[in-house]
Design a protein around this motif. Sequence first.
Motif, PDB file in Angstrom:
ATOM      1  N   PHE A  46       0.835  -1.195   0.000  1.00  0.00           N
ATOM      2  CA  PHE A  46       0.000   0.000   0.000  1.00  0.00           C
ATOM      3  C   PHE A  46       0.869   1.244   0.000  1.00  0.00           C
ATOM      4  O   PHE A  46       2.046   1.204   0.355  1.00  0.00           O
ATOM      5  N   VAL A  76      -9.553   4.546   3.216  1.00  0.00           N
ATOM      6  CA  VAL A  76      -8.933   3.445   2.478  1.00  0.00           C
ATOM      7  C   VAL A  76      -9.507   3.454   1.067  1.00  0.00           C
ATOM      8  O   VAL A  76     -10.726   3.469   0.878  1.00  0.00           O
ATOM      9  N   LEU A  78      -9.644   1.527  -2.659  1.00  0.00           N
ATOM     10  CA  LEU A  78      -9.455   0.230  -3.317  1.00  0.00           C
ATOM     11  C   LEU A  78      -9.667   0.395  -4.821  1.00  0.00           C
ATOM     12  O   LEU A  78     -10.712   0.906  -5.256  1.00  0.00           O
ATOM     13  N   SER A  85      -2.790   0.788  -6.779  1.00  0.00           N
ATOM     14  CA  SER A  85      -2.916   1.962  -5.923  1.00  0.00           C
ATOM     15  C   SER A  85      -2.577   3.248  -6.672  1.00  0.00           C
ATOM     16  O   SER A  85      -3.066   4.332  -6.323  1.00  0.00           O
ATOM     17  N   VAL A 112      -4.440   0.977  -1.449  1.00  0.00           N
ATOM     18  CA  VAL A 112      -4.143  -0.452  -1.313  1.00  0.00           C
ATOM     19  C   VAL A 112      -3.976  -1.110  -2.680  1.00  0.00           C
ATOM     20  O   VAL A 112      -4.720  -0.822  -3.620  1.00  0.00           O
ATOM     21  N   LEU A 114      -4.680  -4.559  -4.102  1.00  0.00           N
ATOM     22  CA  LEU A 114      -5.372  -5.800  -3.773  1.00  0.00           C
ATOM     23  C   LEU A 114      -4.538  -7.007  -4.189  1.00  0.00           C
ATOM     24  O   LEU A 114      -3.603  -6.893  -4.978  1.00  0.00           O
ATOM     25  N   VAL A 139      -7.667  -6.955   3.195  1.00  0.00           N
ATOM     26  CA  VAL A 139      -7.798  -5.546   3.559  1.00  0.00           C
ATOM     27  C   VAL A 139      -8.068  -5.413   5.056  1.00  0.00           C
ATOM     28  O   VAL A 139      -7.543  -4.500   5.709  1.00  0.00           O
TER      29      VAL A 139
END
Length: 227
Positions: A46, A76, A78, A85, A112, A114, A139
């Motif tokens: 991240f 946060v 996503l 990111s 983040v 993933l 997460v």
Amino acid sequence: MQGLRAVCPAAAGLLHTRHLPFSTSRQLLQQQQLEDQPEPQTGLAFEEIYIDSKAAHTASSRSNSQQQEQAPLTAVFLHGLLGSSRNWRSFSRKLAQDAAARINRDVRVLLVDLRCHGASSSRLGFNPPHNMVTAANDVADLIKQELAGQAPHIIAGLSLGGKVALQLLKQFVAENEQQGQGQHLYESAPPIAPPEDRPGSSSSSKQLGAIACDQSQTTQQQNLLLQ
């Protein structure tokens, strides 16, 4: 010149005496390369953006001094399928700067990667199945690590990220944890039927699993999207 002639033979002899067979030199080189390699990383990769409200809101220094210290607003972000990111960098930074100036409070944002995406694709520990539940669990583990288990104030998701955000919020409720104060879904639609009624049948889960099986193709797609 005479001094150089006197030194060069000695240097040549020294190199001769320390000459190693090619196979031995190769083994030493490989050993050195292994020692220089960093330890394999686990957990989601991240990026973090932190906006200081005092720097973002310089016009109201008086109100800043009068306001009590508050914990930062946390968010946060996503990304979507085949994204990373990096897709959120410019937008989230501008949004965080505006929010810090507007509410006179520090803002901390986590962007983040993933599982099977971005820098997380080269990390260990992401075992099958690759679906919304496991992606949300990833997460959740990151939130526990970075936010001391407290749900972020805002969870923003694009496409696949929105579906992961929905699953994450469902898990927060199921575990009786504090729910985020705001959820924003971009180009994401809630499933028509509950996930438990159709295990593994969602198109997003199938796509996520397919990406995990072909990381090289994912990297190529990401490079095209980010150019």
